[in-house]
Motif scaffolding. Structure first.
Motif, PDB file in Angstrom:
ATOM      1  N   UNK A 204      42.109 -42.541   4.728  1.00  0.00           N
ATOM      2  CA  UNK A 204      41.228 -43.693   4.544  1.00  0.00           C
ATOM      3  C   UNK A 204      40.719 -43.743   3.104  1.00  0.00           C
ATOM      4  N   UNK A 205      40.492 -44.951   2.615  1.00  0.00           N
ATOM      5  CA  UNK A 205      39.969 -45.131   1.266  1.00  0.00           C
ATOM      6  C   UNK A 205      38.491 -45.473   1.281  1.00  0.00           C
ATOM      7  N   UNK A 206      37.882 -45.442   2.456  1.00  0.00           N
ATOM      8  CA  UNK A 206      36.469 -45.779   2.609  1.00  0.00           C
ATOM      9  C   UNK A 206      35.797 -44.664   3.407  1.00  0.00           C
ATOM     10  N   UNK A 207      34.490 -44.513   3.288  1.00  0.00           N
ATOM     11  CA  UNK A 207      33.811 -43.426   4.004  1.00  0.00           C
ATOM     12  C   UNK A 207      33.665 -43.716   5.489  1.00  0.00           C
ATOM     13  N   UNK A 208      33.669 -42.656   6.268  1.00  0.00           N
ATOM     14  CA  UNK A 208      33.333 -42.732   7.687  1.00  0.00           C
ATOM     15  C   UNK A 208      31.832 -42.497   7.797  1.00  0.00           C
ATOM     16  N   UNK A 209      31.088 -43.522   8.212  1.00  0.00           N
ATOM     17  CA  UNK A 209      29.630 -43.439   8.218  1.00  0.00           C
ATOM     18  C   UNK A 209      29.063 -43.107   9.593  1.00  0.00           C
ATOM     19  N   UNK A 210      29.895 -43.086  10.609  1.00  0.00           N
ATOM     20  CA  UNK A 210      29.423 -42.760  11.944  1.00  0.00           C
ATOM     21  C   UNK A 210      30.588 -42.563  12.896  1.00  0.00           C
ATOM     22  N   UNK A 211      30.336 -41.796  13.942  1.00  0.00           N
ATOM     23  CA  UNK A 211      31.336 -41.546  14.973  1.00  0.00           C
ATOM     24  C   UNK A 211      30.698 -41.828  16.326  1.00  0.00           C
ATOM     25  N   UNK A 212      31.440 -42.502  17.180  1.00  0.00           N
ATOM     26  CA  UNK A 212      30.996 -42.789  18.538  1.00  0.00           C
ATOM     27  C   UNK A 212      32.038 -42.220  19.490  1.00  0.00           C
ATOM     28  N   UNK A 213      31.593 -41.521  20.511  1.00  0.00           N
ATOM     29  CA  UNK A 213      32.547 -40.939  21.461  1.00  0.00           C
ATOM     30  C   UNK A 213      31.920 -40.822  22.830  1.00  0.00           C
ATOM     31  N   UNK A 214      32.768 -40.483  23.813  1.00  0.00           N
ATOM     32  CA  UNK A 214      32.299 -40.241  25.175  1.00  0.00           C
ATOM     33  C   UNK A 214      31.786 -38.821  25.354  1.00  0.00           C
ATOM     34  N   UNK A 215      31.922 -38.001  24.325  1.00  0.00           N
ATOM     35  CA  UNK A 215      31.403 -36.639  24.392  1.00  0.00           C
ATOM     36  C   UNK A 215      32.360 -35.625  24.971  1.00  0.00           C
ATOM     37  N   UNK A 216      33.676 -35.917  25.005  1.00  0.00           N
ATOM     38  CA  UNK A 216      34.620 -34.897  25.457  1.00  0.00           C
ATOM     39  C   UNK A 216      34.559 -33.697  24.511  1.00  0.00           C
ATOM     40  N   UNK A 217      34.669 -32.505  25.067  1.00  0.00           N
ATOM     41  CA  UNK A 217      34.519 -31.294  24.268  1.00  0.00           C
ATOM     42  C   UNK A 217      35.459 -31.246  23.067  1.00  0.00           C
ATOM     43  N   UNK A 218      36.769 -31.569  23.206  1.00  0.00           N
ATOM     44  CA  UNK A 218      37.635 -31.529  22.020  1.00  0.00           C
ATOM     45  C   UNK A 218      37.186 -32.480  20.927  1.00  0.00           C
ATOM     46  N   UNK A 219      36.664 -33.656  21.304  1.00  0.00           N
ATOM     47  CA  UNK A 219      36.201 -34.610  20.310  1.00  0.00           C
ATOM     48  C   UNK A 219      34.964 -34.083  19.599  1.00  0.00           C
ATOM     49  N   UNK A 220      34.036 -33.511  20.358  1.00  0.00           N
ATOM     50  CA  UNK A 220      32.821 -32.966  19.753  1.00  0.00           C
ATOM     51  C   UNK A 220      33.169 -31.864  18.756  1.00  0.00           C
ATOM     52  N   UNK A 221      34.089 -30.979  19.152  1.00  0.00           N
ATOM     53  CA  UNK A 221      34.477 -29.897  18.243  1.00  0.00           C
ATOM     54  C   UNK A 221      35.188 -30.438  17.005  1.00  0.00           C
ATOM     55  N   UNK A 222      36.056 -31.435  17.197  1.00  0.00           N
ATOM     56  CA  UNK A 222      36.801 -31.993  16.074  1.00  0.00           C
ATOM     57  C   UNK A 222      35.869 -32.694  15.082  1.00  0.00           C
ATOM     58  N   UNK A 223      34.924 -33.456  15.591  1.00  0.00           N
ATOM     59  CA  UNK A 223      33.994 -34.163  14.715  1.00  0.00           C
ATOM     60  C   UNK A 223      33.104 -33.171  13.973  1.00  0.00           C
ATOM     61  N   UNK A 224      32.653 -32.135  14.668  1.00  0.00           N
ATOM     62  CA  UNK A 224      31.812 -31.125  14.027  1.00  0.00           C
ATOM     63  C   UNK A 224      32.541 -30.425  12.891  1.00  0.00           C
ATOM     64  N   UNK A 225      33.846 -30.149  13.100  1.00  0.00           N
ATOM     65  CA  UNK A 225      34.619 -29.442  12.081  1.00  0.00           C
ATOM     66  C   UNK A 225      35.087 -30.352  10.958  1.00  0.00           C
ATOM     67  N   UNK A 226      35.549 -31.569  11.304  1.00  0.00           N
ATOM     68  CA  UNK A 226      36.139 -32.446  10.290  1.00  0.00           C
ATOM     69  C   UNK A 226      35.113 -33.328   9.588  1.00  0.00           C
ATOM     70  N   UNK A 227      34.032 -33.678  10.277  1.00  0.00           N
ATOM     71  CA  UNK A 227      33.024 -34.569   9.711  1.00  0.00           C
ATOM     72  C   UNK A 227      31.632 -33.989   9.963  1.00  0.00           C
ATOM     73  N   UNK A 228      31.344 -32.831   9.383  1.00  0.00           N
ATOM     74  CA  UNK A 228      30.086 -32.137   9.727  1.00  0.00           C
ATOM     75  C   UNK A 228      28.833 -32.895   9.324  1.00  0.00           C
ATOM     76  N   UNK A 229      28.904 -33.754   8.321  1.00  0.00           N
ATOM     77  CA  UNK A 229      27.718 -34.462   7.841  1.00  0.00           C
ATOM     78  C   UNK A 229      27.633 -35.901   8.338  1.00  0.00           C
ATOM     79  N   UNK A 230      28.537 -36.281   9.229  1.00  0.00           N
ATOM     80  CA  UNK A 230      28.563 -37.659   9.721  1.00  0.00           C
ATOM     81  C   UNK A 230      27.842 -37.728  11.064  1.00  0.00           C
ATOM     82  N   UNK A 231      26.906 -38.658  11.235  1.00  0.00           N
ATOM     83  CA  UNK A 231      26.213 -38.789  12.530  1.00  0.00           C
ATOM     84  C   UNK A 231      27.187 -39.071  13.660  1.00  0.00           C
ATOM     85  N   UNK A 232      26.931 -38.434  14.810  1.00  0.00           N
ATOM     86  CA  UNK A 232      27.816 -38.554  15.976  1.00  0.00           C
ATOM     87  C   UNK A 232      26.983 -39.029  17.156  1.00  0.00           C
TER      88      UNK A 232
END
Length: 308
Positions: A204-232
């Motif tokens: 992507x050429x633009x920032x990811x400013x937020x993440x929305x999910x259903x809270x599945x464990x793999x998604x939570x872990x992936x967002x925490x590792x790949x986007x640690x400073x992005x609100x989830x």
């Protein structure tokens, strides 16, 4: 060959509300102009979606007169599709994991009373392959989709088909409603979602400013590792996957959640106490900026952690 039969009647109705009252491009008001109606064929029946559409009328806005549809519509069905994502996921699993032919897949779906033609099975199989094609992560394509608004609010969800052992993970942009990427990963390799998400963010050429999910464990872990400073932000599941749940032992379809026919606001499942404490309902408000703050405050109010 054109369709020669009418669309099947819907077995239930679901309302999808658009919570973005400010335009993502200019920050102006986006009144609710109308509700779009569409029927979606799922594995356990036809669902009539009533989608709230907002429109920005401000002169000079990049999104002027563009229909801004409810965010959660993309969790049910892809744009301009008649069949739900659960049907696409099952077709892909039957083809690539169980090696079934198109006629055999069609017979399996018809045995479940899914109103679908053999040609539609072929079309949906092509769509499934296109979602997972390596070219879908082409930086040029992703940047063309996201550069207009200058930021991305990423929605991540996983669909578990009833065949095979692979989960279809779909990433889309809530602002443009575009599917950005999709991955099919076996359950024991769900940890690879971290690497896939990192590749998507780099493309992507633009920032990811937020993440929305259903809270599945793999998604939570992936967002925490790949986007640690992005609100989830967790969102309620809305019971949309009751359309993909397996039939009961007596052969009948599973029952929808209580109140599902009355719309999403009444059919949402609140997260458990642990999830409420872990994901603050207002966390995305500050990451998305002031233009989205009012509706996020309203959206998150019902998720406030319980008092002492």
């Amino acid at each position: 060959m054109a369709r020669i039969t009418g669309h099947p009647p819907a077995s239930r109705r679901v309302g999808l509300d658009n919570r973005r009252r400010q335009c993502a491009a200019c920050g102006g008001q986006t009144p609710a102009d109308y509700r779009a109606r569409r029927n979606v064929v799922t594995l356990n029946g036809v669902v009539a979606l009533k989608v709230q559409v907002r429109v920005c009328h401000r002169e000079g806005c990049p999104l002027r007169q563009k229909a801004i549809r409810a965010e959660e519509e993309g969790l049910w069905v892809l744009p301009e599709h008649e069949f739900g994502l659960d049907v696409i996921a099952l077709i892909g699993a039957l083809r690539h994991q169980e090696k079934r032919s198109v006629p055999a897949i069609h017979a399996a779906l018809r045995a479940r009373d899914v109103p679908i033609s053999e040609r539609s099975v072929s079309n949906l199989l092509e769509r499934y392959d296109a979602l997972l094609a390596p070219r879908s992560l082409d930086p040029a394509r992703l940047q063309a989709v996201t550069r207009r608004l200058g930021r991305v609010v990423l929605a991540l969800s996983g669909l578990v088909p009833e065949a095979g052992n692979a989960v279809l993970w779909v990433a889309r942009d809530c602002l443009s409603s575009e599917v950005l990427a999709a991955w099919s990963l076996p359950e024991h390799r769900a940890g690879e979602l971290v690497e896939q998400l990192q590749m998507l963010v780099r493309a992507l050429d633009v920032p990811v400013v937020g993440v929305v999910s259903d809270g599945q464990d793999p998604v939570v872990r992936a967002v925490t590792a790949a986007l640690p400073d992005v609100p989830h932000q967790l969102r309620p599941s809305h019971g949309r996957f009751d359309a993909a749940c397996p039939p009961s032992t007596d052969g009948t379809a599973c029952e929808p959640e209580p109140g599902a026919s009355e719309g999403l606001s009444k059919s949402s499942e609140a997260p458990g106490p642990l999830e409420r404490g872990r994901y603050a309902p207002l966390c995305m408000a500050f990451g998305l900026g002031r233009t989205l703050l009012p509706e996020l405050l309203e959206f998150g109010a019902s998720w406030a952690p319980p008092g002492p």
